[in-house]
Design an enzyme around this catalytic site. Sequence first.
Site, PDB file in Angstrom:
ATOM      1  N   HIS A 446       0.643  -1.159   0.174  1.00  9.17           N
ATOM      2  CA  HIS A 446      -0.270  -0.017  -0.133  1.00  9.17           C
ATOM      3  C   HIS A 446       0.828   1.783  -0.133  1.00  9.17           C
ATOM      4  O   HIS A 446       0.477   1.814  -0.798  1.00  9.17           O
ATOM      5  CB  HIS A 446      -1.022   0.209   1.129  1.00  9.17           C
ATOM      6  CG  HIS A 446      -1.944   0.745   1.077  1.00  9.17           C
ATOM      7  ND1 HIS A 446      -3.377   1.019   0.811  1.00  9.17           N
ATOM      8  CD2 HIS A 446      -1.506   2.474   2.085  1.00  9.17           C
ATOM      9  CE1 HIS A 446      -3.727   2.502   0.908  1.00  9.17           C
ATOM     10  NE2 HIS A 446      -2.600   3.293   1.858  1.00  9.17           N
ATOM     11  N   GLU A 447       1.862   1.656   0.808  1.00  2.00           N
ATOM     12  CA  GLU A 447       2.640   2.494   0.864  1.00  2.00           C
ATOM     13  C   GLU A 447       3.844   2.882   0.064  1.00  2.00           C
ATOM     14  O   GLU A 447       3.690   3.628  -0.495  1.00  2.00           O
ATOM     15  CB  GLU A 447       3.631   2.410   2.347  1.00  2.00           C
ATOM     16  CG  GLU A 447       1.891   2.391   3.676  1.00  2.00           C
ATOM     17  CD  GLU A 447       0.907   4.066   3.620  1.00  2.00           C
ATOM     18  OE1 GLU A 447       1.331   4.495   2.879  1.00  2.00           O
ATOM     19  OE2 GLU A 447       0.039   3.144   4.671  1.00  2.00           O
ATOM     20  N   HIS A 450       1.680   3.943  -3.224  1.00  2.00           N
ATOM     21  CA  HIS A 450       1.380   5.637  -2.947  1.00  2.00           C
ATOM     22  C   HIS A 450       2.643   6.090  -3.288  1.00  2.00           C
ATOM     23  O   HIS A 450       2.714   7.412  -4.890  1.00  2.00           O
ATOM     24  CB  HIS A 450       1.197   6.318  -1.520  1.00  2.00           C
ATOM     25  CG  HIS A 450       0.379   6.745  -1.281  1.00  2.00           C
ATOM     26  ND1 HIS A 450      -1.281   6.223  -1.336  1.00  2.00           N
ATOM     27  CD2 HIS A 450      -0.332   5.666   0.365  1.00  2.00           C
ATOM     28  CE1 HIS A 450      -2.276   6.041  -0.668  1.00  2.00           C
ATOM     29  NE2 HIS A 450      -1.928   5.415   1.208  1.00  2.00           N
ATOM     30  N   HIS A 456      -6.453   5.975  -2.493  1.00  2.00           N
ATOM     31  CA  HIS A 456      -6.761   4.935  -1.765  1.00  2.00           C
ATOM     32  C   HIS A 456      -8.185   5.363  -2.906  1.00  2.00           C
ATOM     33  O   HIS A 456      -8.402   5.717  -4.008  1.00  2.00           O
ATOM     34  CB  HIS A 456      -7.659   5.645  -1.065  1.00  2.00           C
ATOM     35  CG  HIS A 456      -6.167   5.813   0.420  1.00  2.00           C
ATOM     36  ND1 HIS A 456      -6.423   6.770   1.143  1.00  2.00           N
ATOM     37  CD2 HIS A 456      -5.414   4.796   0.405  1.00  2.00           C
ATOM     38  CE1 HIS A 456      -5.369   6.035   2.001  1.00  2.00           C
ATOM     39  NE2 HIS A 456      -4.778   5.731   1.453  1.00  2.00           N
TER      40      HIS A 456
END
Length: 898
Positions: A446-447, A450, A456
């Site tokens: 997820h990070e 980014h 999101h």
Amino acid sequence: MNTKMNERWRTPMKLKYLSCTILAPLAIGVFSATAADNNSAIYFNTSQPINDLQGSLAAEVKFAQSQILPAHPKEGDSQPHLTSLRKSLLLVRPVKADDKTPVQVEARDDNNKILGTLTLYPPSSLPDTIYHLDGVPEGGIDFTPHNGTKKIINTVAEVNKLSDASGSSIHSHLTNNALVEIHTANGRWVRDIYLPQGPDLEGKMVRFVSSAGYSSTVFYGDRKVTLSVGNTLLFKYVNGQWFRSGELENNRITYAQHIWSAELPAHWIVPGLNLVIKQGNLSGRLNDIKIGAPGELLLHTIDIGMLTTPRDRFDFAKDKEAHREYFQTIPVSRMIVNNYAPLHLKEVMLPTGELLTDMDPGNGGWHSGTMRQRIGKELVSHGIDNANYGLNSTAGLGENSHPYVVAQLAAHNSRGNYANGIQVHGGSGGGGIVTLDSTLGNEFSHEVGHNYGLGHYVDGFKGSVHRSAENNNSTWGWDGDKKRFIPNFYPSQTNEKSCLNNQCQEPFDGHKFGFDAMAGGSPFSAANRFTMYTPNSSAIIQRFFENKAVFDSRSSTGFSKWNADTQEMEPYEHTIDRAEQITASVNELSESKMAELMAEYAVVKVHMWNGNWTRNIYIPTASADNRGSILTINHEAGYNSYLFINGDEKVVSQGYKKSFVSDGQFWKERDVVDTREARKPEQFGVPVTTLVGYYDPEGTLSSYIYPAMYGAYGFTYSDDSQNLSDNDCQLQVDTKEGQLRFRLANHRANNTVMNKFHINVPTESQPTQATLVCNNKILDTKSLTPAPEGLTYTVNGQALPAKENEGCIVSVNSGKRYCLPVGQRSGYSLPDWIVGQEVYVDSGAKAKVLLSDWDNLSYNRIGEFVGNVNPADMKKVKAWNGQYLDFSKPRSMRVVYK
């Protein structure tokens, strides 16, 4: 307690297509089993194949790299395309099914030159999924204990022992019992339970019965399963591994019927590739294969402790298999993970000049804390990135001074001592920074996501939920090393829908579909501990990589970047602006004030817009004092201004944007001067000592050099000794080869705080001391300790290019390379792990590779190779003895000067 059992469970099964068992709990300790023989496969993709070929053979063509991708996506379906220089599985499904007549593929380049021919594997050999279990007995698994004894574990003390990673408690009970039955309940529960391993466990069984409100995770070998309230799980140890009743059904799952397959080598996957596919007398051609950039991810890792020790929980950094697994989830040709030594900061200097020696007086948290932002993110992570860009100094506050021209990320674990205690930080990513708590699992995916520009819940339901085969946004993952497909659904049959924004995806054969890493997803199994990105997200990720440069030692500029028009990597000039410059206030444009600014700054800018305007701009007379000074006017205001320069008056209107350069006699007007300078690394991919800290050009705040950071792989730049004055701010580094002097900005970038600096020096130079100097005054000095041994980096995918004085051969099959420096030879023969394998040659700028198809470079059966040479160009080469020989599977090697 020991009791006799009259229980019997049986699951008949076969290696690939197996019988299944339906188990229904009737009461504690009693099961009935209904066997339903079913040897049929369960196909994920049952859609009718659509022809992708031109010619008499009609067939659907797909490829698999990090995931399966179509040769021609459906309209409205956002899918990635092939990534250059990454091996790919070719999947061919004839429109008219024929599982018997052999299929061949002939690959040609954009000049119609044959790259090679492969015979495809028949549909019966289509690779299995990661859920497929090997080692299942042909006769099935009989869930009957060898003797009739069992041990029931149902006390708090006994259950608490189950979290031992060795499984020793369960192991001890299985010694004298055929079955261990474990009962969890509220107040009698542990989060993680481990089943033991060992040859003495053959035939032993474990059963879990859960009444606990909290779920547990049962780990068995390299697999795991969730134990939830109301569930019963049954395991048996057979052929050296645990099998769970119910999971054997997954051996029936396969991607689709009638698919022929073959692996295409990485060096074939370049723009211009076309394929001719033949089956019997039928032939079809695939010409328009879209192949994109050979993207590259460079990921640095560091574990930071701020006023406390590092946490030592950066599992990803330590686990080379985790590097490989994450590589399998992204559309790149190469991924490099560079590990830094842990960093323990016993004191912390902030850019404000405040020195923390005990604790941060503010509060910290997972998403908060001064040290989390200023030190972990801005100073350390961006410091590592910027040092590799050759950007010596930047503003002391904020994340805006980061060029982000390369897909280079610095990931850190960090924790700090705050007023509210020691706080672990995590949960953020973007702009070249990854702040992590848990480093194996969705937080990592997820990070890092980014940093690719993903937000999101990208595109809501249609982009964030994995779908069934007939829908858009559907694919399976592919592990090119393990040769296994990764389904886009979970292994357990829960019959759950996958819903988002009031839209739902029905399960596949009872299996719940997954969510994207940016939408609360999770890894599907322990076979890959990272979350599979949806095709929609993968396409966005691919565009991110195709718009980033890569460090390239063979480029004239030190960097290369993809040109979508030419479909080639081309030299890219990475530039930074180190000119001392200031934007003058519109309230202070008198001749004396402008002269004062020009005496201090190389570039003075005047920028006007509506609401920020003045009538007159006065420029001092050109003279020796301001020779070389640059004045830039950018007039965006609706009212005119008047520029008094060179003894004249000039009307400046809206839209005027020019520079003036003093030659000592006149101010000469020209297009806006670009003061940026190109930066090219001097050394590529070497161990580095990274120096970071804060300095105050004004000398009023306390400058500070942090303890050195040591990495295994980085980029260094030449110092600035040739163009520094004694008054310039600089970092001086003493090494075994003398002193290096690196230029720093002479003015604060932020008015109220210090600047930060970040510089790499080669660890090989053995730096011993660093000194900060401004205006010929020492601001701080730091002794540097020797770099620790054992720092490593990993490369997954395309091998790194050979060094200047080095020659390499690279295995086409494994990607592993064997390299020698100029002047050395392999000995009598090549190492066993590569001798006789098909290889390609990669030699540095000053090296030539000599290969022989004979041991010991014998009988003048030697061919000469320079640069990058593919196997197809090594199969018929004139040897020293005058014969044309095949050197694509060499037996001995030597490297000489070119």
